[in-house]
Design a protein around this motif. Structure first.
Motif, mmCIF file in Angstrom:
data_model
loop_
_atom_site.group_PDB
_atom_site.id
_atom_site.type_symbol
_atom_site.label_atom_id
_atom_site.label_comp_id
_atom_site.label_asym_id
_atom_site.label_seq_id
_atom_site.Cartn_x
_atom_site.Cartn_y
_atom_site.Cartn_z
ATOM 1 N N GLN A 1 -26.485 41.349 -18.683
ATOM 2 C CA GLN A 1 -26.060 41.325 -20.074
ATOM 3 C C GLN A 1 -27.200 41.574 -21.063
ATOM 4 N N ALA A 2 -28.424 41.773 -20.550
ATOM 5 C CA ALA A 2 -29.578 41.919 -21.446
ATOM 6 C C ALA A 2 -30.549 42.964 -20.913
ATOM 7 N N VAL A 3 -31.374 43.455 -21.827
ATOM 8 C CA VAL A 3 -32.342 44.512 -21.514
ATOM 9 C C VAL A 3 -33.619 44.242 -22.306
ATOM 10 N N LEU A 4 -34.759 44.471 -21.690
ATOM 11 C CA LEU A 4 -36.014 44.589 -22.428
ATOM 12 C C LEU A 4 -36.344 46.073 -22.471
ATOM 13 N N ALA A 5 -36.347 46.634 -23.675
ATOM 14 C CA ALA A 5 -36.579 48.071 -23.847
ATOM 15 C C ALA A 5 -37.916 48.284 -24.530
ATOM 16 N N ILE A 6 -38.753 49.136 -23.931
ATOM 17 C CA ILE A 6 -40.094 49.400 -24.459
ATOM 18 C C ILE A 6 -40.314 50.913 -24.501
ATOM 19 N N TRP A 7 -40.655 51.418 -25.679
ATOM 20 C CA TRP A 7 -41.121 52.799 -25.822
ATOM 21 C C TRP A 7 -42.613 52.720 -26.117
ATOM 22 N N VAL A 8 -43.422 53.484 -25.402
ATOM 23 C CA VAL A 8 -44.868 53.401 -25.601
ATOM 24 C C VAL A 8 -45.512 54.759 -25.353
ATOM 25 N N ASP A 9 -46.520 55.082 -26.153
ATOM 26 C CA ASP A 9 -47.297 56.307 -25.966
ATOM 27 C C ASP A 9 -48.575 55.976 -25.191
ATOM 28 N N ILE A 10 -48.882 56.828 -24.221
ATOM 29 C CA ILE A 10 -50.080 56.686 -23.397
ATOM 30 C C ILE A 10 -50.821 58.015 -23.400
ATOM 31 N N ASP A 11 -52.121 57.978 -23.638
ATOM 32 C CA ASP A 11 -52.923 59.199 -23.636
ATOM 33 C C ASP A 11 -52.819 59.890 -22.273
ATOM 34 N N PRO A 12 -52.690 61.223 -22.243
ATOM 35 C CA PRO A 12 -52.559 61.932 -20.964
ATOM 36 C C PRO A 12 -53.665 61.616 -19.964
ATOM 37 N N ALA A 13 -54.865 61.354 -20.438
ATOM 38 C CA ALA A 13 -55.967 61.041 -19.530
ATOM 39 C C ALA A 13 -55.724 59.748 -18.762
ATOM 40 N N ASP A 14 -54.815 58.908 -19.271
ATOM 41 C CA ASP A 14 -54.554 57.612 -18.644
ATOM 42 C C ASP A 14 -53.226 57.554 -17.898
ATOM 43 N N HIS A 15 -52.501 58.664 -17.822
ATOM 44 C CA HIS A 15 -51.176 58.645 -17.210
ATOM 45 C C HIS A 15 -51.208 58.194 -15.756
ATOM 46 N N THR A 16 -52.129 58.703 -14.968
ATOM 47 C CA THR A 16 -52.156 58.362 -13.545
ATOM 48 C C THR A 16 -52.403 56.875 -13.337
ATOM 49 N N LEU A 17 -53.364 56.328 -14.062
ATOM 50 C CA LEU A 17 -53.658 54.906 -13.948
ATOM 51 C C LEU A 17 -52.485 54.070 -14.445
ATOM 52 N N PHE A 18 -51.891 54.475 -15.561
ATOM 53 C CA PHE A 18 -50.755 53.751 -16.114
ATOM 54 C C PHE A 18 -49.592 53.718 -15.133
ATOM 55 N N GLU A 19 -49.252 54.855 -14.541
ATOM 56 C CA GLU A 19 -48.112 54.904 -13.621
ATOM 57 C C GLU A 19 -48.405 54.140 -12.335
ATOM 58 N N HIS A 20 -49.634 54.221 -11.852
ATOM 59 C CA HIS A 20 -50.012 53.437 -10.665
ATOM 60 C C HIS A 20 -49.860 51.946 -10.960
ATOM 61 N N TRP A 21 -50.381 51.511 -12.092
ATOM 62 C CA TRP A 21 -50.286 50.101 -12.486
ATOM 63 C C TRP A 21 -48.836 49.661 -12.596
ATOM 64 N N HIS A 22 -48.024 50.463 -13.271
ATOM 65 C CA HIS A 22 -46.644 50.055 -13.491
ATOM 66 C C HIS A 22 -45.861 50.001 -12.187
ATOM 67 N N SER A 23 -46.049 50.982 -11.319
ATOM 68 C CA SER A 23 -45.277 51.046 -10.073
ATOM 69 C C SER A 23 -45.736 50.037 -9.029
ATOM 70 N N HIS A 24 -47.032 49.814 -8.931
ATOM 71 C CA HIS A 24 -47.562 49.036 -7.812
ATOM 72 C C HIS A 24 -47.977 47.612 -8.171
ATOM 73 N N GLU A 25 -47.906 47.263 -9.457
ATOM 74 C CA GLU A 25 -48.229 45.896 -9.836
ATOM 75 C C GLU A 25 -47.253 45.345 -10.874
ATOM 76 N N HIS A 26 -47.145 46.025 -12.002
ATOM 77 C CA HIS A 26 -46.474 45.428 -13.147
ATOM 78 C C HIS A 26 -44.974 45.243 -12.929
ATOM 79 N N VAL A 27 -44.292 46.267 -12.414
ATOM 80 C CA VAL A 27 -42.838 46.144 -12.291
ATOM 81 C C VAL A 27 -42.474 45.077 -11.264
#
Length: 203
Positions: free
Chosen positions: A5-31
């Motif tokens: 019944q609920a959602v946490l919705a986040i829109w965020v801009d990430i510099d292209p130079a940091d995309h790989t680190l950001f996606e690794h972090w989100h997939s393998h730790e944060h989520v």
């Protein structure tokens, strides 16, 4: 309600130079850290198609109480080393706890069309529910939920902004989402799915 019944919705801009680190972090730790909290059902990451620096992080929960739990706030108050490196890179962050006003369908699709609105706006909810749509959510933002100051929030360069309402429609393809945007929501944004993790994946 399927999907909670609920959602946490986040829109965020990430510099292209940091995309790989950001996606690794989100997939393998944060989520995993987030979806492991009580009441959280699934976490999904989408990447902007026309705005490739922008990400949509979308978390389904049983109820909005999941975003106010002691376990969740304990994690917000004790960010990991990688989180401490990532959160200062967040730019133009919109983060809102929402309840689901209306839902058609269920699950997560290959693409998402998002439309951030004010309460006064009329959402094309019914017109987006169709043959190529997996799910449509009409979300109501709650400014008073999940907004306590935490160590994580302090790491971000600017205060999070919030939405009043949002329409999020999930499609089987990016092309279908783009076509729906052209017909019904030209000011919307289209995102492509990058990764999704459900609570059952963590068992």
């Amino acid at each position: 309600m399927t999907g909670g019944q609920a959602v946490l919705a986040i829109w965020v801009d990430i510099d292209p130079a940091d995309h790989t680190l950001f996606e690794h972090w989100h997939s393998h730790e944060h989520v995993q850290e987030r979806v492991g909290c009580p009441g959280w059902l699934r976490g999904s990451r989408f990447k902007g198609v026309d705005t490739p620096d922008r990400y949509l992080l979308f978390y389904d929960a049983e109820t909005a109480a999941a975003f106010e739990s002691a376990e969740y706030y304990a994690r917000l108050g004790n960010p990991t080393e990688m989180s401490r490196a990532i959160f200062p890179k967040f730019r133009d962050t919109w983060r809102t706890v929402c309840t689901v006003e209306q839902r058609w369908g269920d699950g997560i699709g290959a693409a998402a069309l998002t439309l951030r609105m004010t309460v006064a706006n009329t959402a094309p909810f019914d017109t987006l529910a169709g043959l190529e749509t997996a799910r449509v959510d009409l979300l109501a933002g709650h400014a008073n939920l999940g907004q306590a100051h935490t160590a994580e929030k302090g790491l971000r360069a600017a205060p999070d902004r919030q939405i009043e309402r949002a329409l999020v429609a999930f499609f089987w393809s990016v092309e279908a989402a783009q076509a729906a945007r052209a017909r019904h929501a030209p000011e919307g944004e289209v995102f492509a799915l990058r990764h999704t993790v459900s609570k059952s994946d963590l068992v």
